[in-house]
Enzyme design. Structure first.
Site, PDB file in Angstrom:
ATOM      1  N   GLY A 189       4.432   1.608  -6.212  1.00  0.00           N
ATOM      2  CA  GLY A 189       5.898   1.677  -6.238  1.00  0.00           C
ATOM      3  C   GLY A 189       6.525   0.902  -5.091  1.00  0.00           C
ATOM      4  O   GLY A 189       5.933   0.774  -4.021  1.00  0.00           O
TER       5      GLY A 189
ATOM      6  N   ARG B 170       0.793  -1.324 -10.899  1.00  0.00           N
ATOM      7  CA  ARG B 170       0.011  -0.120 -10.643  1.00  0.00           C
ATOM      8  C   ARG B 170      -1.438  -0.204 -11.149  1.00  0.00           C
ATOM      9  O   ARG B 170      -2.118   0.797 -11.220  1.00  0.00           O
ATOM     10  CB  ARG B 170       0.697   1.094 -11.278  1.00  0.00           C
ATOM     11  CG  ARG B 170       1.959   1.538 -10.574  1.00  0.00           C
ATOM     12  CD  ARG B 170       2.282   2.978 -10.881  1.00  0.00           C
ATOM     13  NE  ARG B 170       3.511   3.411 -10.219  1.00  0.00           N
ATOM     14  CZ  ARG B 170       3.569   3.829  -8.963  1.00  0.00           C
ATOM     15  NH1 ARG B 170       2.486   3.901  -8.239  1.00  0.00           N
ATOM     16  NH2 ARG B 170       4.723   4.202  -8.431  1.00  0.00           N
TER      17      ARG B 170
ATOM     18  N   ASP C  16      -3.901   5.585  -3.017  1.00  0.00           N
ATOM     19  CA  ASP C  16      -4.816   5.065  -4.039  1.00  0.00           C
ATOM     20  C   ASP C  16      -5.172   3.601  -3.766  1.00  0.00           C
ATOM     21  O   ASP C  16      -6.328   3.200  -3.862  1.00  0.00           O
ATOM     22  CB  ASP C  16      -4.157   5.120  -5.424  1.00  0.00           C
ATOM     23  CG  ASP C  16      -4.412   6.466  -6.094  1.00  0.00           C
ATOM     24  OD1 ASP C  16      -5.396   7.129  -5.735  1.00  0.00           O
ATOM     25  OD2 ASP C  16      -3.609   6.845  -6.975  1.00  0.00           O
TER      26      ASP C  16
ATOM     27  N   LYS D 174       1.969   1.848   2.775  1.00  0.00           N
ATOM     28  CA  LYS D 174       3.256   1.771   2.075  1.00  0.00           C
ATOM     29  C   LYS D 174       3.457   2.983   1.184  1.00  0.00           C
ATOM     30  O   LYS D 174       2.521   3.411   0.514  1.00  0.00           O
ATOM     31  CB  LYS D 174       3.256   0.503   1.211  1.00  0.00           C
ATOM     32  CG  LYS D 174       4.399   0.380   0.256  1.00  0.00           C
ATOM     33  CD  LYS D 174       3.983   0.241  -1.211  1.00  0.00           C
ATOM     34  CE  LYS D 174       3.364   1.461  -1.797  1.00  0.00           C
ATOM     35  NZ  LYS D 174       3.319   1.520  -3.259  1.00  0.00           N
ATOM     36  N   THR D 175       4.594   3.561   1.168  1.00  0.00           N
ATOM     37  CA  THR D 175       5.089   4.481   0.140  1.00  0.00           C
ATOM     38  C   THR D 175       6.307   5.227   0.668  1.00  0.00           C
ATOM     39  O   THR D 175       6.283   5.760   1.787  1.00  0.00           O
ATOM     40  CB  THR D 175       4.064   5.508  -0.398  1.00  0.00           C
ATOM     41  OG1 THR D 175       4.750   6.348  -1.340  1.00  0.00           O
ATOM     42  CG2 THR D 175       3.413   6.396   0.647  1.00  0.00           C
TER      43      THR D 175
ATOM     44  N   ASP E 238       7.180   7.914  -0.340  1.00  0.00           N
ATOM     45  CA  ASP E 238       6.859   9.346  -0.387  1.00  0.00           C
ATOM     46  C   ASP E 238       6.440   9.902   0.974  1.00  0.00           C
ATOM     47  O   ASP E 238       6.469  11.112   1.181  1.00  0.00           O
ATOM     48  CB  ASP E 238       5.736   9.608  -1.399  1.00  0.00           C
ATOM     49  CG  ASP E 238       6.169   9.341  -2.826  1.00  0.00           C
ATOM     50  OD1 ASP E 238       7.308   8.877  -3.024  1.00  0.00           O
ATOM     51  OD2 ASP E 238       5.366   9.569  -3.751  1.00  0.00           O
TER      52      ASP E 238
END
Ligand code: FBP
Length: 569
Positions: free
Chosen positions: A107, A171, A202, A228-229, A231
């Site tokens: 993402g 993804r 992941d 990275k994220t 979240d």
């Protein structure tokens, strides 16, 4: 740095006449703010501006099951994490040109373009004559050999800009032996010295598997990851935060602040705001710390207390009733995207559905439904139709329920309505309850990166360049001491195997970088918990306003990071 291909329109807007190679598309016209960000200076930690050497730390272990990780990564297991330290003799071979590939995975998160700028600028400065290949569309670009050669003109329009559109993301995973083979062929064909994987847990697990694979075959290609994220769940002691979290939370907090003022202005709605964050509730917690909503649900707490859906709806109804006694028939409620996945009874339902959906087709006859256990049938039937349908949707490539598509906020509105109606009948509540639902997700993933994310990402990329130049592989670029001024930030690489544990899947051990969940004993949650009652019953709303790029708060860092670093935000 100026690029001949950027020109100013008469209204001051910027137009980029840089052709996005391969697509025949031209980058868009920029707003004045976007334009002003292009030349925003990116200071580097001092160590990156001086001659340095790479210092090995002690041998590393694993986050869990070290014996299994050692078996899965025989070449990489135990290698030390490293730090860059100033050193006039500079043991890193300078000016050796390198061929480096870079890929954006998963993402979008604000700042990805600056990681690429950082890698590129490092190589331009320290390894003249280097070539950087941008793999297009995520890991699939590596497998299919789809890439673009990055040049200063190509990169410049993306500096300090949000999005991943410079090379786009995807993804896909490199998992099967055939896919590893394809990746090998591509890196051999391009004669790559290194590959930087910019991704989440992941993708970094995948980066480590690639590094192991290349090393085991004596290939020269080294692999470095970058955290990275939005979240915020890829973090550890050495990797204090994943990039994008700071910007995304600030964008959502602005939107929540606006909704709060709207709620107070009309006095007639309860706003149920679901916030992105597939698993962990860090985004929701951070937004709560920034804005002080009336109710904030934290998935990890719901799980720890083993709450049912009904418990959660009752808790909201309790606060609504108490606020009504003070004449407040409005409010703002924050809900993490992953909430339902934390509710033990829903987890059970999702697990049973996953198993059934792997083999059965969901048809009208409902044969599949009879395979659910009685308690799951009962829960499934209790859920609103829309939620039932969303739970049956196709899984993502990792086999997860697509939580972004489940409208928990609407489900909770319905459940709270039902509960309040019952209380009305018993004379325990007499006011009006009107819910408004919102989902703030994609809105925050491609915003203009905050000054923090811009600088942090540039340092991550620059550091990744340094790690590759010094011959390192299987490390994740790590920038630390983030509460200090940028000049004092530390730079290094953490052994990816040190972040790993194993999960048992289909009878086999699979390596995973464990997601960092909200710690109920951690400083951010404790700060929230000590204030939530006050925020519930009184209105202590804070509207932080839009991200500032200049002025007194421009360099303010998110509460979560500061609290975790021991600084009271
Ligand atoms: P990453 O973990 O890849 O950074 O993605 C996080 C995220 O933004 C989640 O918050 C959200 O649930 C998910 O991506 C949405 O995925 P998609 O972009 O595939 O709809």
């Amino acid at each position: 740095m100026a690029a001949a291909s950027i020109s100013m329109l008469s209204n001051g807007d910027l137009t980029c006449s840089v052709k996005s190679h391969g697509t025949g598309r031209y980058a868009s016209v920029y707003s004045e703010v976007q334009n002003s960000r292009l030349d925003h200076p990116l200071p580097l930690p001092c160590v990156l501006g001086t001659p340095f050497k790479v210092l090995d730390g002690p041998a590393s272990s694993a986050a869990g099951h070290p014996e299994e990780i050692a078996k899965l990564f025989p070449c990489l297991y135990g290698q030390p994490s490293v730090s860059l330290v100033p050193d006039d003799s500079g043991d890193v071979a300078m000016n050796q040109s390198l061929k480096i590939g870079v890929v954006l995975s998963g993402g979008q998160a604000p700042g990805g373009h600056n990681v690429i700028s950082g890698i590129f600028d490092y190589l331009q400065t320290h390894c003249k004559g280097s070539t950087v290949y941008g793999f297009r569309g995520g890991p699939a670009g590596i497998m299919k050999g789809k890439y673009v050669v990055l040049t200063p003109e190509f990169i410049y329009p993306y500096r300090n800009q949000g999005g991943f559109d410079m090379i786009c993301s995807g993804r896909d995973k490199i998992e099967t032996p055939e896919q590893f083979k394809q990746a090998e062929e591509t890196v051999k064909k391009l004669d790559l010295d290194g590959l930087v994987v910019i991704g989440g847990d992941d993708s970094n697990t995948n980066a480590c598997l690639l590094a192991e694979n290349f090393r085991s075959k004596n290939m020269k290609t080294r692999v470095i990851g970058c955290p990275k994220t939005i979240d915020g769940d890829l973090k550890s002691k050495e990797v204090p935060v994943s990039f994008g979290f700071d910007t995304a939370c600030k964008i959502y907090a602005e939107m929540i602040g606006n909704v709060m003022i709207d709620a107070r202005s009309t006095g007639k709605y309860y706003h149920f705001v679901r916030l992105m964050g597939r698993s962990a509730s860090h985004i929701t917690l951070e937004c709560a710390l920034q804005t002080h909503p009336n109710i904030t649900l934290i998935g990890e707490e719901v799980f720890a207390k083993k709450l049912t859906l009904k418990n959660v709806a009752d808790y909201i109804a309790d606060v609504v009733c108490k606020r009504a006694e003070s004449g407040y028939n409005y409010g703002v409620i924050l809900i993490p995207e992953g909430l339902i996945d934390f509710i033990p009874e829903v987890q059970q339902l999702i697990a049973e559905l996953n198993e059934i959906l792997a083999h059965d087709v969901v048809d009208e006859a409902g044969v599949w439904k009879k395979k659910l256990t009685p308690q799951c049938i009962e829960l499934f039937d209790l859920l609103p139709l829309a939620i039932q349908e969303q739970l049956l949707l196709e899984r993502d490539p990792h086999g997860n329920v697509q939580v972004a598509k489940i409208e928990t906020e609407k489900m909770l509105i319905q459940m709270v309505e039902t509960e309040l109606d019952q209380r009305k009948q018993k004379g325990a509540y007499s006011a009006q309850f009107k819910g408004q639902s919102h989902f703030f997700g994609y809105e925050g993933r491609c915003g203009l990166p905050s000054n923090f994310d811009s600088t942090y990402c540039y340092a991550l990329g620059y550091g990744a360049g340094a790690l590759l130049q010094s011959g390192k592989t299987g490390l994740i670029s790590s920038v630390g001491n983030l509460a200090a001024p940028v000049e004092e930030w530390t730079v290094g690489g953490t052994a990816l195997t040190a972040l790993m544990d194993v999960e048992r899947r289909h009878g086999k051990f699979k390596p995973v970088i464990k997601k960092a969940m909200v710690e109920l004993e951690g400083a951010p949650f404790k700060k929230f918990a000590s204030n939530r009652e006050e925020w519930a019953l009184n209105n202590r709303y804070i509207n932080p306003g839009p991200i500032q790029f200049v002025g007194p708060v421009a360099n303010k860092v998110n509460h979560t990071l500061l609290l975790e670093l021991g600084v009271d935000a």
